[in-house]
Design a protein around this motif. Structure first.
Motif, PDB file in Angstrom:
ATOM      1  N   GLY A 138      30.137  36.341  -6.903  1.00  0.00           N
ATOM      2  CA  GLY A 138      28.881  36.422  -7.648  1.00  0.00           C
ATOM      3  C   GLY A 138      27.794  37.126  -6.855  1.00  0.00           C
ATOM      4  N   GLN A 139      27.893  37.060  -5.503  1.00  0.00           N
ATOM      5  CA  GLN A 139      26.850  37.686  -4.682  1.00  0.00           C
ATOM      6  C   GLN A 139      26.903  39.200  -4.793  1.00  0.00           C
ATOM      7  OE1 GLN A 139      26.120  36.189  -0.868  1.00  0.00           O
ATOM      8  NE2 GLN A 139      26.812  34.113  -1.339  1.00  0.00           N
ATOM      9  N   THR A 140      28.124  39.753  -4.913  1.00  0.00           N
ATOM     10  CA  THR A 140      28.251  41.199  -5.097  1.00  0.00           C
ATOM     11  C   THR A 140      27.614  41.593  -6.434  1.00  0.00           C
ATOM     12  OG1 THR A 140      30.369  41.038  -3.956  1.00  0.00           O
ATOM     13  CG2 THR A 140      29.898  43.095  -5.083  1.00  0.00           C
ATOM     14  N   ALA A 141      27.918  40.811  -7.464  1.00  0.00           N
ATOM     15  CA  ALA A 141      27.343  41.083  -8.777  1.00  0.00           C
ATOM     16  C   ALA A 141      25.824  41.005  -8.719  1.00  0.00           C
ATOM     17  CB  ALA A 141      27.895  40.087  -9.798  1.00  0.00           C
ATOM     18  N   ALA A 142      25.319  39.981  -7.990  1.00  0.00           N
ATOM     19  CA  ALA A 142      23.870  39.815  -7.885  1.00  0.00           C
ATOM     20  C   ALA A 142      23.245  41.020  -7.197  1.00  0.00           C
ATOM     21  CB  ALA A 142      23.557  38.534  -7.123  1.00  0.00           C
ATOM     22  N   GLY A 143      23.923  41.489  -6.102  1.00  0.00           N
ATOM     23  CA  GLY A 143      23.420  42.653  -5.384  1.00  0.00           C
ATOM     24  C   GLY A 143      23.359  43.865  -6.292  1.00  0.00           C
ATOM     25  N   ARG A 144      24.407  44.027  -7.094  1.00  0.00           N
ATOM     26  CA  ARG A 144      24.451  45.173  -8.002  1.00  0.00           C
ATOM     27  C   ARG A 144      23.327  45.074  -9.038  1.00  0.00           C
ATOM     28  NH1 ARG A 144      30.254  45.671  -8.605  1.00  0.00           N
ATOM     29  NH2 ARG A 144      30.289  46.661  -6.564  1.00  0.00           N
ATOM     30  N   ALA A 145      23.103  43.854  -9.532  1.00  0.00           N
ATOM     31  CA  ALA A 145      22.043  43.649 -10.530  1.00  0.00           C
ATOM     32  C   ALA A 145      20.682  44.011  -9.956  1.00  0.00           C
ATOM     33  CB  ALA A 145      22.050  42.198 -11.006  1.00  0.00           C
ATOM     34  N   LEU A 146      20.545  43.849  -8.620  1.00  0.00           N
ATOM     35  CA  LEU A 146      19.277  44.204  -7.967  1.00  0.00           C
ATOM     36  C   LEU A 146      19.207  45.696  -7.684  1.00  0.00           C
ATOM     37  CD1 LEU A 146      18.945  41.262  -5.451  1.00  0.00           C
ATOM     38  CD2 LEU A 146      17.500  41.697  -7.437  1.00  0.00           C
ATOM     39  N   GLY A 147      20.250  46.447  -8.066  1.00  0.00           N
ATOM     40  CA  GLY A 147      20.241  47.890  -7.874  1.00  0.00           C
ATOM     41  C   GLY A 147      20.683  48.344  -6.497  1.00  0.00           C
ATOM     42  N   MET A 148      21.390  47.478  -5.734  1.00  0.00           N
ATOM     43  CA  MET A 148      21.862  47.895  -4.406  1.00  0.00           C
ATOM     44  C   MET A 148      23.129  48.736  -4.547  1.00  0.00           C
ATOM     45  SD  MET A 148      21.373  44.246  -2.461  1.00  0.00           S
ATOM     46  CE  MET A 148      21.422  44.754  -0.745  1.00  0.00           C
ATOM     47  N   THR A 149      23.309  49.677  -3.600  1.00  0.00           N
ATOM     48  CA  THR A 149      24.555  50.459  -3.584  1.00  0.00           C
ATOM     49  C   THR A 149      25.633  49.602  -2.937  1.00  0.00           C
ATOM     50  OG1 THR A 149      24.167  51.330  -1.380  1.00  0.00           O
ATOM     51  CG2 THR A 149      23.227  52.572  -3.229  1.00  0.00           C
ATOM     52  N   SER A 150      26.912  50.026  -3.076  1.00  0.00           N
ATOM     53  CA  SER A 150      27.949  49.159  -2.491  1.00  0.00           C
ATOM     54  C   SER A 150      27.870  49.130  -0.970  1.00  0.00           C
ATOM     55  CB  SER A 150      29.359  49.527  -2.969  1.00  0.00           C
ATOM     56  OG  SER A 150      29.457  50.857  -3.295  1.00  0.00           O
ATOM     57  N   GLN A 152      25.086  49.142   0.741  1.00  0.00           N
ATOM     58  CA  GLN A 152      24.036  48.160   1.037  1.00  0.00           C
ATOM     59  C   GLN A 152      24.563  46.735   0.854  1.00  0.00           C
ATOM     60  OE1 GLN A 152      21.118  49.724  -1.758  1.00  0.00           O
ATOM     61  NE2 GLN A 152      19.711  50.165  -0.064  1.00  0.00           N
ATOM     62  N   ILE A 153      25.342  46.558  -0.227  1.00  0.00           N
ATOM     63  CA  ILE A 153      25.885  45.219  -0.480  1.00  0.00           C
ATOM     64  C   ILE A 153      26.768  44.776   0.678  1.00  0.00           C
ATOM     65  CG2 ILE A 153      27.445  43.896  -1.965  1.00  0.00           C
ATOM     66  CD1 ILE A 153      26.395  45.557  -4.318  1.00  0.00           C
ATOM     67  N   TRP A 154      27.626  45.698   1.166  1.00  0.00           N
ATOM     68  CA  TRP A 154      28.512  45.357   2.283  1.00  0.00           C
ATOM     69  C   TRP A 154      27.726  45.014   3.538  1.00  0.00           C
ATOM     70  CZ3 TRP A 154      33.364  44.041   3.087  1.00  0.00           C
ATOM     71  CH2 TRP A 154      34.276  44.249   2.033  1.00  0.00           C
ATOM     72  N   ILE A 155      26.736  45.883   3.858  1.00  0.00           N
ATOM     73  CA  ILE A 155      26.061  45.711   5.142  1.00  0.00           C
ATOM     74  C   ILE A 155      25.093  44.542   5.134  1.00  0.00           C
ATOM     75  CG2 ILE A 155      24.420  46.824   6.724  1.00  0.00           C
ATOM     76  CD1 ILE A 155      25.902  49.403   6.231  1.00  0.00           C
ATOM     77  N   SER A 156      24.349  44.365   4.017  1.00  0.00           N
ATOM     78  CA  SER A 156      23.332  43.324   4.108  1.00  0.00           C
ATOM     79  C   SER A 156      23.722  42.017   3.424  1.00  0.00           C
ATOM     80  CB  SER A 156      21.990  43.835   3.583  1.00  0.00           C
ATOM     81  OG  SER A 156      22.173  44.492   2.352  1.00  0.00           O
ATOM     82  N   ILE A 157      24.793  42.010   2.617  1.00  0.00           N
ATOM     83  CA  ILE A 157      25.154  40.739   1.975  1.00  0.00           C
ATOM     84  C   ILE A 157      26.500  40.202   2.480  1.00  0.00           C
ATOM     85  CG2 ILE A 157      25.689  39.578  -0.199  1.00  0.00           C
ATOM     86  CD1 ILE A 157      23.770  41.398  -1.588  1.00  0.00           C
ATOM     87  N   ILE A 158      27.543  41.008   2.341  1.00  0.00           N
ATOM     88  CA  ILE A 158      28.883  40.452   2.593  1.00  0.00           C
ATOM     89  C   ILE A 158      29.160  40.270   4.088  1.00  0.00           C
ATOM     90  CG2 ILE A 158      31.360  40.798   2.251  1.00  0.00           C
ATOM     91  CD1 ILE A 158      30.710  42.222  -0.325  1.00  0.00           C
TER      92      ILE A 158
END
Lengths: 243, 228
Positions: A138-150, A152-158
């Motif tokens: 769900g966190q990846t989906a949330a990141g995408r909903a916030l308009g992050m690139t993949s 960005q999602i990898w580096i700052s979330i996952i």
């Protein structure tokens, strides 16, 4: 059997062996961590051939004994490499700047380091992967909903969460590197187990030789566990770590 | 690559000098694995249950003991048993016995924590419910806890078997003629093609271990779908 302790000369051998064990384990752990991370990234690649090759690589290294892998690198590769290269590898060279003056490592050290690093990297890759999987999708989906690139999602979330989850199991794998380094005695590397066996053969003081080596191993493993506990507040690295 | 070194020695790789001499090679590797898997399973169950039921100083002693077995290299334990049991207890332990004993103790120490974690994962209310129904603690363990915990442990037990299979190769250091030892014998005798020999031996180990890995994956998927 308990007739006194080892003569200072033999204690010296054991301490030299401990030094080789610690140096080899430290180098192999660093290489295995880096390589393990790379293998994990390849394993999770969206490209099916890349992911499939990485999976096959990991499976091959995890499902064969380290001892056989060491024999392959030590005996097998030296037969496959051209003679001129083997001669070059066996001849002493100066590495790095004069100031360090590190001696050229013998071939069994190179083969041992290569074998131990590749074997451990496969296990570290799986620990990284488990860490990444345990971050809720769900966190990846949330990141995408916030308009992050993949990226960005990898580096700052996952990754920050995955590394935090994986670090205790990774510390457990570093303990396994220390224990597994004992197998390099089979290719003639003069590390701690080799030294213990040598001292036992010379003195017949089996109890003292193996006792001291065992204490050194327990000490090294306990230090890693203690560090993991102090730094990250985990009671101990997980007990079921694959090895 | 030269396949003839493999085909010429295939029987020797698989069964060693048998039937003229003792059984060895891959067959002995399988026997060592099966024996130590069975023994480590028994030890793991006993120690795991003890971890859950013991309290106070005895629990501390057990934890320390299990911790020691997990902290030392398998190789060291094999040396302890092989070289020291004769001196300390006057027991002449044969190589095969030393290896099985060492692998069972270490495998059992790892499994104990798996069993313990499985037992702790059950809601405490089940013990209370069983006790309300008039079951003794032993009955609760066998009739309520074990049937729920054992299937869920299956994947990590199979992973232990993979580790055991690989660890049987350490029997090489004390001259037990299992697959790795037989491989070095062949390699030393023919003096050429060590790469082919060790690759082939690695493939044999891979077949054994990857079979277990497939089984572990299947079991994990099956039990993940069960209600918690």
């Amino acid at each position: 059997m308990f007739d006194g302790f080892l003569a200072p000369r033999y204690i010296g051998w054991m301490i030299d062996g401990l030094g080789v064990t610690l140096g080899l384990s430290a180098l192999a752990s660093v290489i295995a961590l880096v390589l393990g991370f790379v293998l994990c990234v390849l394993r999770l690649s969206p490209s099916r051939p890349v992911a499939g090759l990485a999976a096959a690589w990991l499976s091959a290294f995890r499902n064969t004994p380290l001892l056989v892998q060491l024999f392959f690198w030590y005996f097998g590769v030296s037969a496959l490499l051209p003679d001129s290269l083997m001669a070059w590898l066996n001849a002493p060279h100066r590495i790095g700047v004069e100031a360090f003056g590190a001696p050229w490592p013998p071939f069994e050290m190179l083969a041992g380091l290569l074998g131990l690093s590749l074997y451990s990297a496969a296990f570290m890759a799986e620990e990284f992967r488990a860490g990444i999987y345990s971050v809720a999708p769900g966190q990846t989906a949330a990141g995408r909903a916030l308009g992050m690139t993949s990226t960005q999602i990898w580096i700052s979330i996952i990754l920050p969460q995955a590394v935090r989850i994986a670090r205790a199991p990774l510390a457990g794998q570093v303990m396994n590197v220390v224990k597994n380094s004992s197998l390099t005695m089979a290719i003639g590397l003069a590390e701690l187990s080799y030294a213990a066996r040598q001292v036992e053969t010379e003195t017949f003081q089996a109890f003292q030789a193996f006792g001291l080596a065992t204490l050194f191993y327990i000490g090294a493993v306990a230090l890693i566990g203690g560090f993991s506990q102090l730094a990250w507040g985990r009671s101990s690295p997980p007990t079921g770590a694959a090895r | 690559m030269n396949p003839s070194v493999i085909t010429d020695n295939l029987i020797y790789f698989l069964v060693g000098p048998w039937p003229q001499g003792p059984l060895g090679g891959a067959a002995l590797t399988v026997i060592l694995t099966v024996l130590s898997a069975a023994l480590s399973g028994v030890l793991g169950l006993v120690f795991g249950v003890l971890l859950s039921v013991l309290r106070g100083p005895w629990l501390a002693v057990l934890r320390l003991g299990l911790g020691l077995f997990r902290a030392i290299p398998v190789l060291m334990l094999i040396f302890w048993i092989y070289f020291l049991a004769p001196i300390a207890f006057g027991l002449d332990v044969p190589g095969v016995g030393s290896v099985v004993a060492a692998l069972s103790l270490i495998g059992g120490a790892y499994l104990a924590h798996t069993v313990h974690a499985g037992i702790e994962a059950l809601p405490r209310g089940q013990w209370a419910a069983a006790s309300a129904l008039g079951l003794s603690r032993r009955q609760t363990l066998w009739l309520v806890v074990a049937p729920q915990v054992l299937p869920r442990m299956a994947p990590s037990v199979v992973n232990q078997w993979i580790a055991l299979t690989k660890d049987t190769s350490l029997a090489y250091v004390i001259g037990v003629a299992e697959l790795s030892f037989v491989a070095t014998q062949v390699s030393n005798r023919v003096m050429v093609y060590p790469a082919e020999i060790y690759l082939f031996v690695a493939v044999l180990y891979f077949i054994l271990c990857a079979g277990f890995e497939l089984a572990a994956g299947r079991l994990a998927r099956r039990y993940r779908s069960l209600p918690a």
